[in-house]
Motif scaffolding. Structure first.
Motif, PDB file in Angstrom:
ATOM      1  N   THR A  13       0.841  -1.192   0.000  1.00 46.78           N
ATOM      2  CA  THR A  13       0.000   0.000   0.000  1.00 46.78           C
ATOM      3  C   THR A  13       0.880   1.248   0.000  1.00 46.78           C
ATOM      4  O   THR A  13       1.898   1.299   0.689  1.00 46.78           O
ATOM      5  CB  THR A  13      -0.923  -0.004   1.229  1.00 46.78           C
ATOM      6  N   ASP A  14       0.479   2.245  -0.781  1.00 41.88           N
ATOM      7  CA  ASP A  14       1.175   3.533  -0.950  1.00 41.88           C
ATOM      8  C   ASP A  14       2.407   3.452  -1.838  1.00 41.88           C
ATOM      9  O   ASP A  14       3.080   4.468  -2.040  1.00 41.88           O
ATOM     10  CB  ASP A  14       1.545   4.174   0.391  1.00 41.88           C
ATOM     11  N   ASP A  15       2.725   2.296  -2.398  1.00 42.89           N
ATOM     12  CA  ASP A  15       3.823   2.202  -3.362  1.00 42.89           C
ATOM     13  C   ASP A  15       3.437   2.921  -4.650  1.00 42.89           C
ATOM     14  O   ASP A  15       2.266   2.937  -5.040  1.00 42.89           O
ATOM     15  CB  ASP A  15       4.146   0.747  -3.709  1.00 42.89           C
ATOM     16  N   HIS A  16       4.424   3.526  -5.294  1.00 47.05           N
ATOM     17  CA  HIS A  16       4.250   4.115  -6.617  1.00 47.05           C
ATOM     18  C   HIS A  16       5.170   3.341  -7.558  1.00 47.05           C
ATOM     19  O   HIS A  16       6.379   3.270  -7.320  1.00 47.05           O
ATOM     20  CB  HIS A  16       4.613   5.598  -6.613  1.00 47.05           C
ATOM     21  N   VAL A  17       4.579   2.765  -8.591  1.00 45.25           N
ATOM     22  CA  VAL A  17       5.331   1.907  -9.508  1.00 45.25           C
ATOM     23  C   VAL A  17       5.028   2.296 -10.952  1.00 45.25           C
ATOM     24  O   VAL A  17       4.083   3.026 -11.227  1.00 45.25           O
ATOM     25  CB  VAL A  17       4.988   0.417  -9.277  1.00 45.25           C
ATOM     26  N   LEU A  32      -7.832  -3.437 -19.637  1.00 43.51           N
ATOM     27  CA  LEU A  32      -6.798  -2.742 -18.870  1.00 43.51           C
ATOM     28  C   LEU A  32      -6.077  -1.687 -19.708  1.00 43.51           C
ATOM     29  O   LEU A  32      -5.778  -0.595 -19.220  1.00 43.51           O
ATOM     30  CB  LEU A  32      -5.798  -3.743 -18.289  1.00 43.51           C
ATOM     31  N   LEU A  33      -5.807  -1.993 -20.961  1.00 45.89           N
ATOM     32  CA  LEU A  33      -5.183  -1.011 -21.849  1.00 45.89           C
ATOM     33  C   LEU A  33      -6.083   0.214 -22.000  1.00 45.89           C
ATOM     34  O   LEU A  33      -5.608   1.358 -21.965  1.00 45.89           O
ATOM     35  CB  LEU A  33      -4.888  -1.632 -23.221  1.00 45.89           C
ATOM     36  N   GLY A  40       4.928   2.121 -19.062  1.00 43.29           N
ATOM     37  CA  GLY A  40       5.355   3.460 -18.664  1.00 43.29           C
ATOM     38  C   GLY A  40       4.355   4.202 -17.795  1.00 43.29           C
ATOM     39  O   GLY A  40       4.684   5.241 -17.231  1.00 43.29           O
ATOM     40  N   ALA A  41       3.142   3.690 -17.662  1.00 44.68           N
ATOM     41  CA  ALA A  41       2.128   4.344 -16.832  1.00 44.68           C
ATOM     42  C   ALA A  41       2.477   4.183 -15.357  1.00 44.68           C
ATOM     43  O   ALA A  41       2.969   3.135 -14.937  1.00 44.68           O
ATOM     44  CB  ALA A  41       0.747   3.757 -17.109  1.00 44.68           C
ATOM     45  N   VAL A  59      -4.540   4.588 -11.603  1.00 46.72           N
ATOM     46  CA  VAL A  59      -3.765   4.882 -12.800  1.00 46.72           C
ATOM     47  C   VAL A  59      -4.545   5.934 -13.588  1.00 46.72           C
ATOM     48  O   VAL A  59      -5.761   5.795 -13.788  1.00 46.72           O
ATOM     49  CB  VAL A  59      -3.485   3.611 -13.648  1.00 46.72           C
ATOM     50  N   ASN A  60      -3.882   7.016 -13.974  1.00 48.21           N
ATOM     51  CA  ASN A  60      -4.533   8.106 -14.725  1.00 48.21           C
ATOM     52  C   ASN A  60      -5.815   8.588 -14.067  1.00 48.21           C
ATOM     53  O   ASN A  60      -6.850   8.748 -14.711  1.00 48.21           O
ATOM     54  CB  ASN A  60      -4.833   7.665 -16.165  1.00 48.21           C
ATOM     55  N   ASN A  61      -5.773   8.841 -12.759  1.00 54.24           N
ATOM     56  CA  ASN A  61      -6.936   9.325 -12.007  1.00 54.24           C
ATOM     57  C   ASN A  61      -8.130   8.372 -12.041  1.00 54.24           C
ATOM     58  O   ASN A  61      -9.263   8.779 -11.820  1.00 54.24           O
ATOM     59  CB  ASN A  61      -7.358  10.719 -12.459  1.00 54.24           C
TER      60      ASN A  61
END
Length: 79
Positions: A13-17, A32-33, A40-41, A59-61
């Protein structure tokens, strides 16, 4: 597996990948796409259910819950 990459379901939790690749095929891959799960997202791990499945990701808000079955096939690296 790509060097230094881990499955998304192993993140905390809270990881940014950042997405390196997706091994998912078929309709789920397309979905998902369309939601922005592309190479790269950036993904933020929001929370995991008490038993760890499913988990919520941003992902992307967009917030999406994925089961371990799907998230284990998305390879990421720490951002």
């Amino acid at each position: 597996m790509i060097k230094n990459s881990i499955p998304l379901n192993e993140c905390e939790t809270d990881d940014h990948v950042v997405i390196e690749s997706m091994l998912i095929q078929g309709v789920m891959r397309r979905r998902l796409l369309d939601l922005g799960f592309v190479k790269g997202a950036q993904i933020e791990v929001l929370q995991k259910s008490p038993l760890g499945d499913p988990a919520a990701y941003r992902v992307n808000n967009t917030t999406i819950a994925l089961r371990k079955e799907e998230s284990s096939q998305i390879l990421v690296r720490k951002a």
